[in-house]
Write an enzyme that holds these catalytic residues in place. Structure first.
Site, PDB file in Angstrom:
ATOM      1  N   SER A  46       0.778  -1.236   0.000  1.00  0.00           N
ATOM      2  CA  SER A  46       0.000   0.000   0.000  1.00  0.00           C
ATOM      3  C   SER A  46       0.811   1.289   0.000  1.00  0.00           C
ATOM      4  O   SER A  46       0.907   1.952  -1.018  1.00  0.00           O
ATOM      5  CB  SER A  46      -0.991   0.014   1.179  1.00  0.00           C
ATOM      6  OG  SER A  46      -1.778   1.178   1.084  1.00  0.00           O
ATOM      7  N   GLU A  47       1.422   1.650   1.136  1.00  0.00           N
ATOM      8  CA  GLU A  47       1.825   3.053   1.263  1.00  0.00           C
ATOM      9  C   GLU A  47       2.997   3.453   0.382  1.00  0.00           C
ATOM     10  O   GLU A  47       3.075   4.587  -0.079  1.00  0.00           O
ATOM     11  CB  GLU A  47       2.114   3.369   2.727  1.00  0.00           C
ATOM     12  CG  GLU A  47       0.903   3.003   3.557  1.00  0.00           C
ATOM     13  CD  GLU A  47       0.859   3.653   4.902  1.00  0.00           C
ATOM     14  OE1 GLU A  47       0.759   4.869   4.967  1.00  0.00           O
ATOM     15  OE2 GLU A  47       0.935   2.916   5.890  1.00  0.00           O
ATOM     16  N   GLY A  48       3.899   2.503   0.134  1.00  0.00           N
ATOM     17  CA  GLY A  48       5.004   2.846  -0.767  1.00  0.00           C
ATOM     18  C   GLY A  48       4.502   3.341  -2.113  1.00  0.00           C
ATOM     19  O   GLY A  48       5.128   4.197  -2.749  1.00  0.00           O
TER      20      GLY A  48
END
Ligand code: FES
Ligand code: FES
Length: 973
Positions: free
Chosen positions: A883-885
């Site tokens: 997700s955040e990458g």
């Protein structure tokens, strides 16, 4: 008020109903008739979630007045297209091709696709995209690619060229399910319009539920409240009460939300956010009162009659204004800059200013000042909360929440109900991306339920939600970077000024992110940096995917490109020379926990070379073509104190129940939990049908922590392994076979086992030193290397992203559709961030369209994510976080691509057509673009670093600093 009887032919049958012709939209009527596949997101005709077919035409039903419809008009909703027992190919394709995440947009997309296929059963991908663009179908989760894939597959079945069961990938489960595209358990309800989101719950609640509306004066960003006149509102029909802060206090609440400020350098002494503002308004979206009435319309009508007299106070609407020497304090107990995190490395540790000396004496150096915007989350679903006392007396919230346990912590004593009498249950949720970490909405609904002693439902309009919910912190920054004659970085310096808006909670967490992710994942020998966070009178800063890191990459990935150019080195080659290799330390002076950088660049190299070749070939005076790169990544988990608990139970029929709080927001909390459980129970040969998920109810599920920080799959997964091991071990007989439920019971063995995983078991984790920034707080990272291929129209300055490629390391992929969904979705937010998403102008940025949400044609169809599946040693089954990458730095690939295309460097986001065009015109006239002057961020960087060095704070114990989302309630004050 005059009602009207009407007939419509809905889904093939004539239906009679009573409506209010003065008020009702077609969507209102359909929803009252129980056809709640018709979702109302924006309510203003810009999101397509309410799409239906009216007399053969696709329309948005929220803006179609019922009074304008001829009787017996024919309407088709999703309910008329397919049902769970008789699915349409589109529904099957959406499920099997990962086109469903949160699912809130899904009914609208399927109806829209159905209408398209009625007109053209053999569309090209381009035509499908153009159709969605024309009909304003917005998906904020998927990045559109999987939706177009689904339509193309379904069309083959509609044309009779393929069988229904040929839709989607086929795969063998002989070696297990992990990594396979198993369909998410919640997908069927979502594609059939049967998932009841917050507003659907409201519609279906028992009759004596009270409806609550907010009084959000929206007159000033900063003001003293002189008077709240409720006299007219109280007299309005159906009104039960207008609730003020005093009413909540009389009912036992403190009216102050709990807060965790744990950083040693925070100057915040007390929680500052009120549930209902009593004396001051700190931001445009503050709520000063609630109206409880018998209907939603009446509550809203009365709320509009509450008159709030104010005295205007000075307004500081960004970091630069709030830190001017003459700026007054926004909160009395703290200076406006309320926390700082320094970063010192190499020579900087000896003497911060030595870093400046190294930069000055290096063969090449660059400097720049940058601004990243107040990015809004722009979920299609707004905010809707139900609150009621359950049969056991628990004040129960049904809502959207990224951390149901941490929401209880955040509510604290504010509404006068002890925390152990609060229960939070997630409704099916139309995405969040971070905003639902705050619980301010729960406090409002809870306050109403407590004061009224009644079940209540609070549903904000999209505009109210937009002003009420927090946003990504905008950031002003100054930086410099230098390299030697071989293009190796010698030193960097940076100074970040983050605008945390009106309230402080989370600010001392986000301030630790820039000193970790600036210049990630390069090797930087010497560094001096600072991140400062300030209160302003704009909306408060909150969690958003890649929390705090896009601000860092806005500086570092611009400087990397600028430095490459100064040194005369190709930007890919420059990055290649500077990525950290085995043994080299990160900017926080610790070794990287993994070194996939070289392999990832090797995978990307041919894509980059092709892109450069193609850009050169296609470049014209009118349409400039460019290629931009950026490195990015993010941490996995919340650090050394992070903890997750789950439970697995053997059922009497031999199936299993899994209990956890893997909050499902569309990212795959359901399928993530299922994949982990299948793999953990693999020795028992369990199939998906044999696992029942009981999730996201604090009375039924143990605390698995928040869904954020790319932590849940990692933490919850490790906990699942521990729980499964205990259960399997109890079931195992001496001969290696397994006991049945009856045999377990007969032998007096437990059938339910808990697993708790804590990062304390990971060796060597330590949080950032508050004096130096040295530390290694998390056990793993995600890594993303981005390549954007862009075209800039020189006549208009408009940028089009033609193709986006991401090479990523998220460890072993547990479910390809979910991870792809996170990747494409994250990239689409990054592109939107680069080109226009914003919530700075509260008068203008009131809905998703005005705030710059990307419609289909803004996101390239050529969206490719290549996984370098290096098994993560500490994660479950080799997985890391995801997700955040994917949203950390993609915006910088776009901005670097614009520079590469037309020579215009966008220092201050967003890269609007006007800004790019102005730059093009300056260059065309032979001029030079003037970069922003170095920002004043409150004090000189080096003076501040010297001051910090001279006045170190005592670092607390390892668990002193507890980040934003940690689950346990007692961590709040
Ligand atoms: Fe109707 Fe958004 S277009 S709800
Ligand atoms: Fe489209 Fe969430 S799946 S908005």
């Amino acid at each position: 008020m005059a009602f009207r009887k009407m007939w419509l032919k809905i889904n093939g049958a004539n239906r009679i109903f009573i409506c209010d012709p003065a008020k009702d939209s077609l969507a209102d009527v359909l929803r009252r008739l129980g056809l709640t596949s018709v979702k109302v997101g924006c309510g203003t005709g810009v999101c397509g979630s309410c799409s239906v077919i009216l007399d053969g035409q696709l329309i948005r039903s929220c803006t179609r007045k019922i009074a304008k419809l001829p009787e017996y008009s024919e309407v088709i909703t999703l309910e008329g297209i397919g049902t769970p027992n008789n699915l349409h190919p589109l529904q099957v394709a959406f499920m099997k091709l990962g086109a469903v995440q949160c699912g809130f947009c899904t009914p609208g997309f399927i109806v829209s696709s159905y209408a398209l296929l009625l007109e053209n059963a053999d569309p090209t991908r381009k035509e499908v995209r153009a159709w969605f663009q024309k009909h304003k179908n917005v998906c904020r989760c998927t990045g559109y690619k999987q939706i177009v894939d689904a339509v193309m597959e379904a069309a083959k079945v509609v044309r009779g060229e393929a069988a229904m069961d040929a839709i989607g990938p086929s795969f063998s489960t002989e070696d297990g399910y992990y990594g396979k595209p198993v369909v998410r358990p919640t997908a069927l309800a979502k594609v059939c319009g049967l998932a009841d989101y917050g507003d659907d719950q409201e519609l279906k609640m028992p009759a004596d539920t009270l409806h609550v509306a907010v009084v959000q004066p929206r007159t000033a960003h900063h003001a003293r409240i002189l008077e709240i006149d409720i006299s007219e509102a109280e007299k309005m029909p159906g009104v039960k009460k207008v609730i003020l802060a005093a009413d909540l206090k009389a009912a036992g609440g403190t009216n102050i939300m709990a807060e965790g400020q744990m950083h040693e350098r925070t100057t915040v002494m007390a929680p500052s956010r009120e549930v209902l503002n009593e004396k001051k308004i700190y931001r445009y979206g503050d709520v000063v009162a609630l109206v409880a009435a018998d209907t939603k319309d009446r509550a809203r009508a009365a709320a509009a009659q509450v008159k709030v007299k104010i005295e205007q106070l000075p307004e500081y609407l960004n970091f630069l204004e709030a830190v001017m020497p003459d700026a007054e304090r926004i909160h009395e107990d703290t200076p406006n800059i309320f926390c700082m995190q320094p970063l010192l490395k190499g020579a900087g540790l000896e003497e911060p200013s030595k870093v400046a000396g190294i930069i000055d004496s290096s063969p090449y150096s660059v400097e720049g000042s940058f601004y990243s915007t107040r990015q809004p989350h722009l979920t299609i679903e707004g905010d809707s909360v139900q609150a009621y006392f359950d049969e056991d007396g628990f004040l129960t919230f049904q809502c959207k929440s990224q951390g149901i346990y941490s929401s209880i912590g955040r509510i604290g004593n504010s509404i006068g109900i002890p925390k152990d009498r609060l229960r939070v249950v997630m409704n099916p949720t139309g995405a969040s991306f971070g905003w639902s970490t705050n619980a301010g909405d729960l406090c409002l609904a809870g306050a109403a339920a407590v004061v009224m002693k009644s079940p209540v439902s609070l549903s904000m309009s999209y505009e109210e939600h937009q002003h009420f919910s927090g946003k990504r912190c905008p950031c002003h920054s100054n930086g410099r970077a230098a390299c030697d004659e071989n293009g190796r970085i010698t030193a960097v310096e940076f100074d970040f000024g983050m605008d945390h808006g009106a309230y402080s909670w989370g600010g001392d967490d986000i301030v630790t992110k820039q000193p970790r992710f600036a210049f990630f994942p390069y090797y930087v020998p010497h560094a001096a940096g600072l991140s400062r966070i300030a209160n302003t009178n704009h909306n408060f800063g909150t969690a958003y995917r890649s929390y705090g890191s896009p601000q860092a990459y806005t500086l570092s990935e611009a400087l990397m490109d600028m430095l490459a150019e100064k040194a005369g080195i190709d930007p890919f080659e420059f990055r290649w020379r500077n990525i950290a290799r085995e043994g080299q330390t990160n900017i926080n002076s610790y070794p990287f926990r993994q070194y996939p950088m070289e392999e990832m660049m090797n995978i990307m190299r041919p894509h980059y070379e092709r892109a450069v070749r193609e850009a050169k070939k296609a470049d014209t005076r009118e349409k400039r073509r460019g290629v931009g790169l950026s490195w990015g990544g993010f941490n996995v988990t919340e650090g050394g104190t992070d903890k997750a608990t789950v439970a697995i139970e053997l059922n009497p029929d031999g199936t299993f129940t899994k209990y956890d709080t893997y909050q499902e927001l569309g990212q795959g909390g359901d399928i993530g939990s299922l994949m982990l459980t299948l793999e953990a129970l693999k020795p028992l040969g369990v199939t998906p049908e044999q696992i029942r998920l009981v999730q996201n109810d604090t009375r039924l599920c143990p605390d698995s922590g928040m869904s954020g920080a790319s932590r849940t799959h990692f933490m919850s997964g490790n906990a699942t392994i521990l729980a499964a091991e205990k259960l399997i071990s109890a079931m195992r007989k001496p001969d290696g076979t397994y006991r049945t439920y009856d045999e377990m019971k007969a032998e007096g063995l437990e059938t339910k086992y808990f697993g708790t995983y804590s990062n304390t078991s990971v060796p060597g984790l330590c949080r950032l030193d508050p004096n130096t920034g040295i530390g290694d707080p998390t056990p793993a990272f995600t890594y993303c290397l981005n390549l954007a291929e862009v075209e800039v129209d020189t006549a208009t300055g408009k940028t089009t992203v033609l193709r986006f490629t991401c090479v990523s390391d998220v460890g072993k992929v547990g479910n390809i559709d979910s991870v792809n969904g996170q990747a494409y979705g994250g990239i689409s937010h990054a592109i939107g961030f680069a080109l226009g998403e914003n919530y700075d102008d509260v008068k203008k940025h009131t809905n998703i369209a005005a705030s710059g949400v990307p419609y289909t044609e803004t996101i390239p169809d050529e969206l490719e994510v290549i996984y370098y599946e290096r098994p993560d040693e500490s994660g479950p089954f080799g997985s890391s976080g995801a997700s955040e990458g994917f949203q950390s730095s993609g915006h910088m690939a776009v901005l670097n691509g614009i520079y590469n295309a037309c020579g215009v460097r966008v220092y201050e986001m967003p890269a609007s057509p006007e800004k790019v065009k102005a730059g093009i015109d300056i260059l065309a006239a032979g001029g030079k673009i003037t970069p922003p002057k170095k920002y004043f961020l409150g004090s000189d960087l080096y003076e501040e670093l010297e001051n910090i060095k001279a006045n170190p704070v005592q670092a607390g114990p390892e668990d002193y600093f507890v980040p934003l989302g940690s689950g346990t309630a007692e961590r709040f004050f």
